[in-house]
Design a protein around this motif. Structure first.
Motif, PDB file in Angstrom:
ATOM      1  N   GLU A 167       0.829  -1.201   0.000  1.00 55.44           N
ATOM      2  CA  GLU A 167       0.000   0.000   0.000  1.00 55.44           C
ATOM      3  C   GLU A 167       0.867   1.257   0.000  1.00 55.44           C
ATOM      4  OE1 GLU A 167      -3.110   0.800  -0.285  1.00 55.44           O
ATOM      5  OE2 GLU A 167      -3.768  -1.268  -0.623  1.00 55.44           O
ATOM      6  N   ALA A 168       1.965   1.207   0.767  1.00 58.90           N
ATOM      7  CA  ALA A 168       2.886   2.350   0.768  1.00 58.90           C
ATOM      8  C   ALA A 168       3.509   2.544  -0.612  1.00 58.90           C
ATOM      9  CB  ALA A 168       3.979   2.131   1.817  1.00 58.90           C
ATOM     10  N   MET A 169       3.872   1.425  -1.258  1.00 60.68           N
ATOM     11  CA  MET A 169       4.413   1.533  -2.616  1.00 60.68           C
ATOM     12  C   MET A 169       3.368   2.097  -3.570  1.00 60.68           C
ATOM     13  SD  MET A 169       6.435  -2.124  -2.757  1.00 60.68           S
ATOM     14  CE  MET A 169       6.744  -1.990  -4.503  1.00 60.68           C
ATOM     15  N   ARG A 170       2.133   1.616  -3.452  1.00 60.88           N
ATOM     16  CA  ARG A 170       1.077   2.136  -4.317  1.00 60.88           C
ATOM     17  C   ARG A 170       0.811   3.612  -4.028  1.00 60.88           C
ATOM     18  NH1 ARG A 170      -1.068  -3.325  -4.199  1.00 60.88           N
ATOM     19  NH2 ARG A 170      -1.889  -3.018  -2.094  1.00 60.88           N
ATOM     20  N   ALA A 171       0.885   3.998  -2.747  1.00 56.45           N
ATOM     21  CA  ALA A 171       0.674   5.409  -2.397  1.00 56.45           C
ATOM     22  C   ALA A 171       1.765   6.289  -3.009  1.00 56.45           C
ATOM     23  CB  ALA A 171       0.645   5.575  -0.875  1.00 56.45           C
ATOM     24  N   VAL A 172       3.024   5.810  -2.959  1.00 51.50           N
ATOM     25  CA  VAL A 172       4.118   6.575  -3.565  1.00 51.50           C
ATOM     26  C   VAL A 172       3.914   6.691  -5.067  1.00 51.50           C
ATOM     27  CG1 VAL A 172       6.593   6.584  -4.012  1.00 51.50           C
ATOM     28  CG2 VAL A 172       5.743   6.032  -1.732  1.00 51.50           C
ATOM     29  N   LEU A 173       3.545   5.557  -5.696  1.00 54.01           N
ATOM     30  CA  LEU A 173       3.304   5.601  -7.140  1.00 54.01           C
ATOM     31  C   LEU A 173       2.126   6.521  -7.471  1.00 54.01           C
ATOM     32  CD1 LEU A 173       3.807   1.836  -8.048  1.00 54.01           C
ATOM     33  CD2 LEU A 173       5.336   3.728  -8.568  1.00 54.01           C
ATOM     34  N   LYS A 174       1.075   6.467  -6.656  1.00 57.27           N
ATOM     35  CA  LYS A 174      -0.080   7.334  -6.891  1.00 57.27           C
ATOM     36  C   LYS A 174       0.293   8.798  -6.727  1.00 57.27           C
ATOM     37  CE  LYS A 174      -4.487   7.941  -7.655  1.00 57.27           C
ATOM     38  NZ  LYS A 174      -5.098   7.577  -8.963  1.00 57.27           N
ATOM     39  N   GLN A 175       1.099   9.078  -5.708  1.00 56.51           N
ATOM     40  CA  GLN A 175       1.528  10.456  -5.485  1.00 56.51           C
ATOM     41  C   GLN A 175       2.398  10.950  -6.633  1.00 56.51           C
ATOM     42  OE1 GLN A 175       3.636  10.912  -1.805  1.00 56.51           O
ATOM     43  NE2 GLN A 175       3.876  13.127  -2.015  1.00 56.51           N
ATOM     44  N   ASP A 176       3.307  10.092  -7.088  1.00 52.30           N
ATOM     45  CA  ASP A 176       4.155  10.481  -8.205  1.00 52.30           C
ATOM     46  C   ASP A 176       3.331  10.662  -9.474  1.00 52.30           C
ATOM     47  OD1 ASP A 176       7.019  10.809  -9.157  1.00 52.30           O
ATOM     48  OD2 ASP A 176       6.315   9.236 -10.512  1.00 52.30           O
ATOM     49  N   GLU A 177       2.359   9.768  -9.681  1.00 49.62           N
ATOM     50  CA  GLU A 177       1.481   9.907 -10.841  1.00 49.62           C
ATOM     51  C   GLU A 177       0.702  11.225 -10.784  1.00 49.62           C
ATOM     52  OE1 GLU A 177      -2.360   7.606 -12.862  1.00 49.62           O
ATOM     53  OE2 GLU A 177      -1.473   6.913 -10.973  1.00 49.62           O
ATOM     54  N   GLN A 178       0.199  11.561  -9.601  1.00 46.60           N
ATOM     55  CA  GLN A 178      -0.559  12.800  -9.448  1.00 46.60           C
ATOM     56  C   GLN A 178       0.320  14.014  -9.709  1.00 46.60           C
ATOM     57  OE1 GLN A 178      -3.790  12.683  -8.977  1.00 46.60           O
ATOM     58  NE2 GLN A 178      -4.025  14.917  -9.062  1.00 46.60           N
ATOM     59  N   ALA A 179       1.565  13.954  -9.218  1.00 46.46           N
ATOM     60  CA  ALA A 179       2.480  15.076  -9.435  1.00 46.46           C
ATOM     61  C   ALA A 179       2.777  15.260 -10.918  1.00 46.46           C
ATOM     62  CB  ALA A 179       3.772  14.844  -8.661  1.00 46.46           C
ATOM     63  N   VAL A 180       2.976  14.139 -11.636  1.00 43.38           N
ATOM     64  CA  VAL A 180       3.244  14.239 -13.075  1.00 43.38           C
ATOM     65  C   VAL A 180       2.023  14.789 -13.813  1.00 43.38           C
ATOM     66  CG1 VAL A 180       3.754  12.901 -15.144  1.00 43.38           C
ATOM     67  CG2 VAL A 180       4.992  12.428 -13.035  1.00 43.38           C
ATOM     68  N   ILE A 181       0.845  14.314 -13.438  1.00 43.78           N
ATOM     69  CA  ILE A 181      -0.374  14.806 -14.093  1.00 43.78           C
ATOM     70  C   ILE A 181      -0.585  16.294 -13.810  1.00 43.78           C
ATOM     71  CG2 ILE A 181      -2.891  14.614 -14.083  1.00 43.78           C
ATOM     72  CD1 ILE A 181      -2.551  11.616 -13.733  1.00 43.78           C
ATOM     73  N   GLU A 182      -0.310  16.705 -12.560  1.00 45.18           N
ATOM     74  CA  GLU A 182      -0.436  18.133 -12.235  1.00 45.18           C
ATOM     75  C   GLU A 182       0.556  18.972 -13.037  1.00 45.18           C
ATOM     76  OE1 GLU A 182       0.012  18.506  -8.076  1.00 45.18           O
ATOM     77  OE2 GLU A 182      -1.976  17.684  -7.585  1.00 45.18           O
ATOM     78  N   THR A 183       1.764  18.460 -13.201  1.00 42.58           N
ATOM     79  CA  THR A 183       2.743  19.187 -14.014  1.00 42.58           C
ATOM     80  C   THR A 183       2.260  19.321 -15.454  1.00 42.58           C
ATOM     81  OG1 THR A 183       4.518  18.315 -12.621  1.00 42.58           O
ATOM     82  CG2 THR A 183       5.153  19.217 -14.752  1.00 42.58           C
ATOM     83  N   LEU A 184       1.695  18.224 -15.964  1.00 43.29           N
ATOM     84  CA  LEU A 184       1.161  18.283 -17.326  1.00 43.29           C
ATOM     85  C   LEU A 184       0.001  19.275 -17.421  1.00 43.29           C
ATOM     86  CD1 LEU A 184       1.170  17.168 -20.200  1.00 43.29           C
ATOM     87  CD2 LEU A 184      -0.295  15.300 -19.418  1.00 43.29           C
ATOM     88  N   ASP A 185      -0.856  19.305 -16.410  1.00 44.58           N
ATOM     89  CA  ASP A 185      -1.976  20.255 -16.410  1.00 44.58           C
ATOM     90  C   ASP A 185      -1.471  21.702 -16.374  1.00 44.58           C
ATOM     91  OD1 ASP A 185      -3.819  18.244 -16.523  1.00 44.58           O
ATOM     92  OD2 ASP A 185      -4.134  18.152 -14.346  1.00 44.58           O
TER      93      ASP A 185
END
Length: 431
Positions: free
Chosen positions: A115-133
Motif C-alpha cells: 500500500e505504501a508503494m502504491r501510495a508513492v506511485l499514486k503520489q508520483d502519478e498525481q504530481a506528473v499529471i499536475e505538471t502536465l496540467d
C-alpha cells in the motif's frame, strides 16, 4: 509278601532269569533297578535330565512377576510421560492458534508495504499529471493571448475594409496616415507569426518522462521478480581444498583470485589442471539461489556440479559442463553458451551488444530437476535446464540425484591475459 503278590516287574525279572539261565546276581540287580524307579504319581521333586540353558533362564527371569516397588516406579514413569505429553499437546495447540495470528500479522505488514508503494506511485502519478496540467494551462493561456491579438487584428482589418469600401463609394481615398498605421499593424502581426509556432506543450520533456517511466517499470518488474529468488539466496563460501593451486580464496571465502604462481600445496580434492573451485555447502533438497559477480573476469564458467566431478587431469570429466556431473553457462570470446554433458546451446541473452554480464544468478529446484541461469541485473533468463521440458532420453541427465555444489572456472581467453577475480554475492534485498 507271597509270589502272587509280587509286582509285575519282579515277576518279569524272575521269568527272564529262569528262562535265559542268567546268574541270580544279575537278576537281583535288575530287580533292584526296577524297584528304584520313581513312580509317576510321586510327590517328590522331579530331577531334570540336564540343566536349563541360559536363554531359558533369561526367559524365566523376564517372566517373573514384577515386585510392588517396580510397579510403583513404572507407574511414576508413565505419569511423568503423560504429563510431558499433555504439556507437548498444549504447546502444539498454542502454536497452532498463534500460527493464524502471526500469518494475519505478516499479511497485514506485507499489505501495508505494498500500500505504501502504491501510495508513492499514486503520489508520483498525481504530481506528473499536475505538471502536465500546469504546462497545458500555460500553453493555453499563451495561445489565448495570441488568439486575442489575431482577433483584434481581424477586427481592425474588417474596420479598414469597411472604411475603404465606403471611400470607394464616395470616390475618396483614405488618409495616408491611417493607411500607414494599418500597414504597420499588419506587418507587426506578420512578424509575430513565427513566434506562434513555438507555443506548444513541452513534448520533448514528457517523451523523456515516458521513457524514464518505462525504464523504471522494467527495473521494478525485475526487482520484484528478483526478490523471490533472493529469499532463497544461499551464502556460498569457496572450499579452498578443491581450488586449483593457482587460485586463492579471499579471507571471507567469498571470492577467488588467480595468481600465476602456485600458492597452495597439493591435495587429493584439488583440481590439478583445470582452474576450477567448488563451494563448501551443497544443496540437497528444496530450492536455492546463488549469485556470482563476474565483472572482473574476461572469460569464465559458472554453474553447479556433483561432488564426484573429477579433479585430476584436463579431460572432459574435470571441466564444467563437459560431463553428466555438471551444468554451467560459459562466457568466452564474446559468446555465451550453456553446457551440459558435452553439449552446448546459445543463451538467449538480451544484453548481446553491450559490455558484458556483471552478475550471473543460478536458481535450483532440486526436487523438480530444474536449473535456471539469470542475468541478475535485468532478471532475463539466460538458459533453463529442466527434466520436465527435455526428451525422455535426456530427462535423466537433469534429474538431480546427488547434492549440488556451486562451481566456478577461470578460462584462459585467446590472445588475452588471464582473468583475475570472481566473487559469490551474499547481499540480500537492495536497500
Amino acid at each position: 509278601m507271597s509270589s502272587e503278590e509280587e509286582s509285575p516287574v519282579a515277576q518279569s525279572a524272575l521269568s527272564v532269569q529262569r528262562g535265559a539261565g542268567v546268574p541270580s546276581t544279575c537278576g537281583q540287580s535288575v530287580l533292584q533297578d526296577a524297584m528304584s524307579l520313581t513312580p509317576l504319581d510321586s510327590t517328590e521333586d522331579r530331577v531334570q535330565p540336564f540343566p536349563r540353558s541360559p536363554q531359558l533362564q533369561r526367559r524365566s527371569a523376564k517372566a517373573a512377576p514384577p515386585t510392588q516397588e517396580q510397579l510403583s516406579q513404572r507407574v511414576e514413569e508413565l505419569q511423568a510421560q503423560k504429563t510431558k505429553t499433555e504439556a507437548r499437546i498444549q504447546s502444539l495447540k498454542k502454536r497452532r492458534a498463534d500460527l493464524a495470528t502471526r500469518t494475519d500479522v505478516m499479511k497485514q505488514q506485507i499489505h501495508a508495504q505494498f500500500e505504501a508503494m502504491r501510495a508513492v506511485l499514486k503520489q508520483d502519478e498525481q504530481a506528473v499529471i499536475e505538471t502536465l496540467d500546469i504546462d497545458m494551462k500555460r500553453t493555453r493561456e499563451m495561445l489565448g493571448q495570441v488568439l486575442k491579438t489575431w482577433n483584434q487584428h481581424l477586427h481592425q482589418l474588417s474596420r479598414t475594409i469597411s472604411i475603404t469600401q465606403q471611400a470607394v463609394k464616395d470616390t475618396r481615398t483614405a488618409a495616408p496616415g491611417g493607411q500607414m498605421e494599418d500597414k504597420n499593424e499588419i506587418i507587426n502581426l506578420q512578424k509575430s507569426d513565427g513566434a506562434e509556432e513555438n507555443i506548444r506543450l513541452d513534448e520533448e520533456r514528457f517523451e523523456k518522462l515516458v521513457q524514464m517511466l518505462s525504464s523504471v517499470c522494467k527495473e521494478l518488474r525485475a526487482q520484484l521478480q528478483r526478490k523471490n529468488l533472493l529469499l532463497d539466496l544461499l551464502p556460498a563460501v569457496v572450499d579452498p581444498q578443491t581450488c586449483h593451486p593457482q587460485l586463492n580464496a579471499t579471507s571471507d571465502g567469498k571470492g577467488l583470485f588467480y595468481r600465476a604462481a602456485c600458492s597452495s600445496p597439493e591435495h587429493p580434492l584439488k583440481f590439478d589442471q583445470v582452474c576450477c573451485g567448488l563451494g563448501s555447502a551443497p544443496l540437497c533438497s528444496g530450492q536455492g539461489y546463488w549469485e556470482v559477480d563476474v565483472r572482473c573476469c574476461s572469460s569464465w564458467a559458472v554453474g553447479v556440479a556433483y561432488e564426484r566431478l573429477e579433479r585430476k587431469g584436463r579431460d572432459k570429466g574435470s571441466k564444467l559442463g563437459r560431463n553428466r556431473n555438471s551444468w554451467c553457462v560459459e562466457y568466452r570470446n564474446e559468446k555465451l553458451l550453456a553446457w551440459h554433458n558435452d553439449r552446448n546451446m546459445v543463451c538467449h541473452w538480451v544484453g548481446v551488444g553491450r559490455s558484458r554480464l556483471s552478475r550471473v544468478g543460478m536458481w535450483v529446484q532440486f526436487d523438480k530437476g530444474q536449473l535456471v541461469f539469470f542475468d541478475a541485473e535485468t532478471m532475463s533468463v539466460l538458459h533453463s535446464f529442466s527434466a520436465v521440458m527435455t526428451t525422455v532420453f535426456d530427462r535423466a541427465h537433469h534429474q538431480f540425484t546427488e547434492p549440488l555444489y556451486p562451481a566456478v572456472r577461470f578460462i584462459k581467453p585467446d590472445a588475452q591475459e588471464w582473468p583475475n577475480h570472481m566473487e559469490f554475492c551474499h547481499r540480500t534485498l537492495p536497500l
